[in-house]
Design a protein around this motif. Structure first.
Motif, PDB file in Angstrom:
ATOM      1  N   CYS A 254      -3.406   6.496  14.937  1.00 22.49           N
ATOM      2  CA  CYS A 254      -4.187   7.313  15.860  1.00 22.49           C
ATOM      3  C   CYS A 254      -3.422   8.609  16.120  1.00 22.49           C
ATOM      4  N   ASN A 255      -4.087   9.741  15.977  1.00 20.93           N
ATOM      5  CA  ASN A 255      -3.424  11.031  16.160  1.00 20.93           C
ATOM      6  C   ASN A 255      -3.113  11.322  17.630  1.00 20.93           C
ATOM      7  N   HIS A 256      -3.738  10.587  18.546  1.00 17.20           N
ATOM      8  CA  HIS A 256      -3.469  10.844  19.967  1.00 17.20           C
ATOM      9  C   HIS A 256      -2.343   9.963  20.505  1.00 17.20           C
ATOM     10  N   CYS A 257      -2.483   8.637  20.376  1.00 16.15           N
ATOM     11  CA  CYS A 257      -1.517   7.740  21.029  1.00 16.15           C
ATOM     12  C   CYS A 257      -0.492   7.135  20.066  1.00 16.15           C
ATOM     13  N   SER A 258      -0.654   7.398  18.769  1.00 18.62           N
ATOM     14  CA  SER A 258       0.268   6.923  17.728  1.00 18.62           C
ATOM     15  C   SER A 258       0.191   5.419  17.475  1.00 18.62           C
ATOM     16  N   ALA A 259      -0.840   4.739  17.997  1.00 23.83           N
ATOM     17  CA  ALA A 259      -1.030   3.327  17.658  1.00 23.83           C
ATOM     18  C   ALA A 259      -1.251   3.233  16.147  1.00 23.83           C
ATOM     19  N   GLN A 260      -0.786   2.135  15.535  1.00 24.13           N
ATOM     20  CA  GLN A 260      -0.878   1.978  14.084  1.00 24.13           C
ATOM     21  C   GLN A 260      -1.469   0.629  13.712  1.00 24.13           C
ATOM     22  N   GLY A 261      -2.064   0.589  12.523  1.00 27.40           N
ATOM     23  CA  GLY A 261      -2.577  -0.662  11.981  1.00 27.40           C
ATOM     24  C   GLY A 261      -2.659  -0.572  10.469  1.00 27.40           C
ATOM     25  N   TRP A 262      -2.507  -1.706   9.811  1.00 28.38           N
ATOM     26  CA  TRP A 262      -2.582  -1.794   8.343  1.00 28.38           C
ATOM     27  C   TRP A 262      -3.927  -2.368   7.937  1.00 28.38           C
ATOM     28  N   THR A 263      -4.422  -1.930   6.801  1.00 30.49           N
ATOM     29  CA  THR A 263      -5.645  -2.495   6.260  1.00 30.49           C
ATOM     30  C   THR A 263      -5.625  -2.457   4.746  1.00 30.49           C
ATOM     31  N   GLU A 264      -6.234  -3.447   4.137  1.00 25.06           N
ATOM     32  CA  GLU A 264      -6.438  -3.467   2.693  1.00 25.06           C
ATOM     33  C   GLU A 264      -7.820  -2.935   2.367  1.00 25.06           C
ATOM     34  N   ASN A 265      -8.683  -2.875   3.377  1.00 23.26           N
ATOM     35  CA  ASN A 265     -10.066  -2.507   3.180  1.00 23.26           C
ATOM     36  C   ASN A 265     -10.231  -1.004   3.352  1.00 23.26           C
ATOM     37  N   GLY A 266     -10.272  -0.269   2.275  1.00 22.90           N
ATOM     38  CA  GLY A 266     -10.397   1.175   2.338  1.00 22.90           C
ATOM     39  C   GLY A 266     -11.720   1.654   2.884  1.00 22.90           C
ATOM     40  N   ALA A 267     -12.695   0.769   3.004  1.00 14.50           N
ATOM     41  CA  ALA A 267     -14.009   1.160   3.520  1.00 14.50           C
ATOM     42  C   ALA A 267     -14.073   1.075   5.040  1.00 14.50           C
ATOM     43  N   ASP A 268     -13.081   0.528   5.685  1.00 13.61           N
ATOM     44  CA  ASP A 268     -13.129   0.309   7.131  1.00 13.61           C
ATOM     45  C   ASP A 268     -11.803   0.713   7.773  1.00 13.61           C
ATOM     46  N   LEU A 269     -11.327   1.885   7.403  1.00 11.57           N
ATOM     47  CA  LEU A 269      -9.996   2.310   7.835  1.00 11.57           C
ATOM     48  C   LEU A 269      -9.893   2.512   9.341  1.00 11.57           C
ATOM     49  N   ASP A 270     -10.931   3.065   9.967  1.00 16.25           N
ATOM     50  CA  ASP A 270     -10.847   3.384  11.388  1.00 16.25           C
ATOM     51  C   ASP A 270     -10.711   2.133  12.250  1.00 16.25           C
ATOM     52  N   ALA A 271     -11.208   0.998  11.768  1.00 15.25           N
ATOM     53  CA  ALA A 271     -11.129  -0.252  12.530  1.00 15.25           C
ATOM     54  C   ALA A 271      -9.728  -0.845  12.512  1.00 15.25           C
ATOM     55  N   ALA A 272      -8.851  -0.345  11.647  1.00 14.68           N
ATOM     56  CA  ALA A 272      -7.523  -0.945  11.492  1.00 14.68           C
ATOM     57  C   ALA A 272      -6.633  -0.743  12.707  1.00 14.68           C
ATOM     58  N   VAL A 273      -6.872   0.330  13.446  1.00 14.26           N
ATOM     59  CA  VAL A 273      -5.963   0.647  14.558  1.00 14.26           C
ATOM     60  C   VAL A 273      -6.708   0.598  15.884  1.00 14.26           C
ATOM     61  N   ARG A 274      -6.137  -0.143  16.828  1.00  8.76           N
ATOM     62  CA  ARG A 274      -6.690  -0.260  18.180  1.00  8.76           C
ATOM     63  C   ARG A 274      -5.731   0.451  19.133  1.00  8.76           C
TER      64      ARG A 274
END
Length: 82
Positions: free
Chosen positions: A6-26
């Motif tokens: 996330c460009n605002h809070c720097s939260a991070q998440g990993w994903t293998e699914n390139g079609a659903d990248l935005d859902a990777a980080v909460r």
């Protein structure tokens, strides 16, 4: 595999699914940080994390919560997302 930040809070998440990248980080931010966001989501359109992800899946518009997508070293085959 992709790292989404996330460009605002720097939260991070990993994903293998390139079609659903935005859902990777909460995000884990209070309401109004950034302005227009709800508790626990940095999307500035007033949506919760779940509502934001549903909106992105439906419309393809993820501009309400900008993220940075990083491809780790050694990734040689990428599939373009449509």
């Amino acid at each position: 595999m992709f790292l989404v930040t996330c460009n605002h809070c720097s939260a991070q998440g990993w994903t293998e699914n390139g079609a659903d990248l935005d859902a990777a980080v909460r995000c884990d931010t209070p309401a109004g940080t950034p302005p227009g966001s709800t508790d626990g989501c940095c999307a500035t359109n007033g949506m919760s994390h779940e509502e934001h992800i549903a909106y992105v899946r439906l419309t393809g518009d993820a501009t309400a919560r900008p993220v940075t997508i990083t491809v780790p070293p050694g990734r040689t085959h990428l599939k373009a997302a449509s």
